[in-house]
Design a protein around this motif. Structure first.
Motif, PDB file in Angstrom:
ATOM      1  N   PRO A 152      23.442  35.063  43.650  1.00 21.46           N
ATOM      2  CA  PRO A 152      24.232  34.715  44.826  1.00 21.46           C
ATOM      3  C   PRO A 152      24.639  33.249  44.757  1.00 21.46           C
ATOM      4  O   PRO A 152      23.844  32.396  44.367  1.00 21.46           O
ATOM      5  CB  PRO A 152      23.261  34.966  45.985  1.00 21.46           C
ATOM      6  N   VAL A 153      25.898  32.971  45.096  1.00 22.42           N
ATOM      7  CA  VAL A 153      26.386  31.595  45.074  1.00 22.42           C
ATOM      8  C   VAL A 153      27.123  31.303  46.374  1.00 22.42           C
ATOM      9  O   VAL A 153      27.647  32.197  47.034  1.00 22.42           O
ATOM     10  CB  VAL A 153      27.297  31.309  43.858  1.00 22.42           C
ATOM     11  N   VAL A 201      28.659  36.998  44.955  1.00 16.97           N
ATOM     12  CA  VAL A 201      27.504  37.372  44.141  1.00 16.97           C
ATOM     13  C   VAL A 201      28.031  37.631  42.736  1.00 16.97           C
ATOM     14  O   VAL A 201      28.885  38.498  42.533  1.00 16.97           O
ATOM     15  CB  VAL A 201      26.778  38.613  44.689  1.00 16.97           C
ATOM     16  N   ILE A 202      27.552  36.828  41.797  1.00 13.09           N
ATOM     17  CA  ILE A 202      27.919  37.007  40.399  1.00 13.09           C
ATOM     18  C   ILE A 202      26.911  37.971  39.795  1.00 13.09           C
ATOM     19  O   ILE A 202      25.698  37.765  39.914  1.00 13.09           O
ATOM     20  CB  ILE A 202      27.904  35.665  39.646  1.00 13.09           C
ATOM     21  N   THR A 203      27.413  39.019  39.188  1.00 12.08           N
ATOM     22  CA  THR A 203      26.531  40.006  38.565  1.00 12.08           C
ATOM     23  C   THR A 203      26.907  40.119  37.095  1.00 12.08           C
ATOM     24  O   THR A 203      28.064  39.943  36.725  1.00 12.08           O
ATOM     25  CB  THR A 203      26.684  41.388  39.229  1.00 12.08           C
ATOM     26  N   PHE A 204      25.913  40.385  36.287  1.00  3.87           N
ATOM     27  CA  PHE A 204      26.212  40.675  34.887  1.00  3.87           C
ATOM     28  C   PHE A 204      25.252  41.735  34.394  1.00  3.87           C
ATOM     29  O   PHE A 204      24.127  41.844  34.853  1.00  3.87           O
ATOM     30  CB  PHE A 204      26.212  39.423  34.010  1.00  3.87           C
ATOM     31  N   ASP A 205      25.778  42.552  33.483  1.00  8.49           N
ATOM     32  CA  ASP A 205      24.968  43.662  32.986  1.00  8.49           C
ATOM     33  C   ASP A 205      24.539  43.426  31.548  1.00  8.49           C
ATOM     34  O   ASP A 205      25.022  42.525  30.873  1.00  8.49           O
ATOM     35  CB  ASP A 205      25.708  44.991  33.126  1.00  8.49           C
ATOM     36  N   ARG A 206      23.629  44.264  31.153  1.00 11.30           N
ATOM     37  CA  ARG A 206      23.121  44.277  29.777  1.00 11.30           C
ATOM     38  C   ARG A 206      22.795  45.739  29.464  1.00 11.30           C
ATOM     39  O   ARG A 206      22.256  46.457  30.300  1.00 11.30           O
ATOM     40  CB  ARG A 206      21.873  43.400  29.693  1.00 11.30           C
ATOM     41  N   ARG A 232      36.085  40.458  43.200  1.00 11.96           N
ATOM     42  CA  ARG A 232      37.045  39.352  43.145  1.00 11.96           C
ATOM     43  C   ARG A 232      37.436  38.975  41.726  1.00 11.96           C
ATOM     44  O   ARG A 232      38.548  38.536  41.478  1.00 11.96           O
ATOM     45  CB  ARG A 232      36.471  38.115  43.842  1.00 11.96           C
ATOM     46  N   GLU A 233      36.499  39.121  40.800  1.00  6.72           N
ATOM     47  CA  GLU A 233      36.754  38.771  39.402  1.00  6.72           C
ATOM     48  C   GLU A 233      35.969  39.723  38.526  1.00  6.72           C
ATOM     49  O   GLU A 233      34.916  40.219  38.917  1.00  6.72           O
ATOM     50  CB  GLU A 233      36.314  37.325  39.122  1.00  6.72           C
ATOM     51  N   ASN A 234      36.486  39.939  37.315  1.00  5.03           N
ATOM     52  CA  ASN A 234      35.844  40.850  36.371  1.00  5.03           C
ATOM     53  C   ASN A 234      36.122  40.331  34.972  1.00  5.03           C
ATOM     54  O   ASN A 234      37.276  40.068  34.632  1.00  5.03           O
ATOM     55  CB  ASN A 234      36.424  42.261  36.563  1.00  5.03           C
ATOM     56  N   TYR A 235      35.088  40.153  34.186  1.00 11.25           N
ATOM     57  CA  TYR A 235      35.214  39.587  32.843  1.00 11.25           C
ATOM     58  C   TYR A 235      34.416  40.412  31.844  1.00 11.25           C
ATOM     59  O   TYR A 235      33.407  41.010  32.193  1.00 11.25           O
ATOM     60  CB  TYR A 235      34.661  38.154  32.794  1.00 11.25           C
ATOM     61  N   ALA A 236      34.856  40.379  30.601  1.00 10.44           N
ATOM     62  CA  ALA A 236      34.032  40.887  29.506  1.00 10.44           C
ATOM     63  C   ALA A 236      33.123  39.746  29.073  1.00 10.44           C
ATOM     64  O   ALA A 236      33.541  38.589  29.026  1.00 10.44           O
ATOM     65  CB  ALA A 236      34.911  41.327  28.340  1.00 10.44           C
ATOM     66  N   ARG A 237      31.890  40.065  28.763  1.00 10.74           N
ATOM     67  CA  ARG A 237      30.974  39.040  28.272  1.00 10.74           C
ATOM     68  C   ARG A 237      31.376  38.619  26.873  1.00 10.74           C
ATOM     69  O   ARG A 237      31.768  39.447  26.053  1.00 10.74           O
ATOM     70  CB  ARG A 237      29.541  39.562  28.278  1.00 10.74           C
ATOM     71  N   PHE A 275      31.448  39.652  43.068  1.00 10.06           N
ATOM     72  CA  PHE A 275      31.652  40.392  44.314  1.00 10.06           C
ATOM     73  C   PHE A 275      31.836  39.428  45.477  1.00 10.06           C
ATOM     74  O   PHE A 275      31.214  38.365  45.513  1.00 10.06           O
ATOM     75  CB  PHE A 275      30.418  41.253  44.632  1.00 10.06           C
ATOM     76  N   GLU A 276      32.645  39.823  46.448  1.00 13.25           N
ATOM     77  CA  GLU A 276      32.756  39.119  47.733  1.00 13.25           C
ATOM     78  C   GLU A 276      32.091  40.034  48.754  1.00 13.25           C
ATOM     79  O   GLU A 276      32.681  41.015  49.211  1.00 13.25           O
ATOM     80  CB  GLU A 276      34.231  38.888  48.079  1.00 13.25           C
ATOM     81  N   VAL A 277      30.830  39.739  49.070  1.00 11.09           N
ATOM     82  CA  VAL A 277      30.017  40.594  49.939  1.00 11.09           C
ATOM     83  C   VAL A 277      29.141  39.717  50.839  1.00 11.09           C
ATOM     84  O   VAL A 277      29.115  38.501  50.689  1.00 11.09           O
ATOM     85  CB  VAL A 277      29.128  41.546  49.104  1.00 11.09           C
TER      86      VAL A 277
END
Length: 108
Positions: free
Chosen positions: A83-84, A3-8, A39-44, A54-56
């Motif tokens: 979700p991917v 699940v790829i999540t991004f905030d604002r 699993r991964e974390n990036y700055a926008r 996330f791996e969920v």
């Protein structure tokens, strides 16, 4: 599932607003990373914020983790969830004469 999540940032929230809370936020994500949940974390690159993979088992599970983040609890962020899964078997779309056999990496 990933699940790829991004905030604002919510309206009125700035980097100065969240800076005092970042150590706790980063520690929380780091614990989840060490547990294999993040699993991964990036700055926008387009605006302030992060992208977390996330791996969920479900979007709902990712939401439970995000809802426990300190900045989310304080009401500073809104999140989007994508979700991917693995793409459809691309080979099925290829002509039988197309070579898809090993070795896959032929650059060596």
């Amino acid at each position: 599932m990933k699940v790829i999540t991004f905030d604002r940032f919510k309206p009125g929230v700035t980097l100065e607003t969240i800076t005092p809370h970042l150590p706790e936020e980063v520690a929380n994500v780091w614990r989840l990373w060490k547990a294999g949940i993040v699993r991964e974390n990036y700055a926008r690159a387009d605006e302030p914020g992060v992208v977390i993979v996330f791996e969920v088992d479900s979007v709902e599970e990712a939401q439970r983790y995000v809802n426990d983040f300190p900045l989310t609890k304080k009401g500073f962020l809104e999140w989007t969830y994508v979700p991917v899964t693995a793409p459809l078997p691309i080979e099925a779309l290829m002509d039988a004469s197309v070579d898809v056999a090993e070795p896959y990496d032929r650059t060596r």
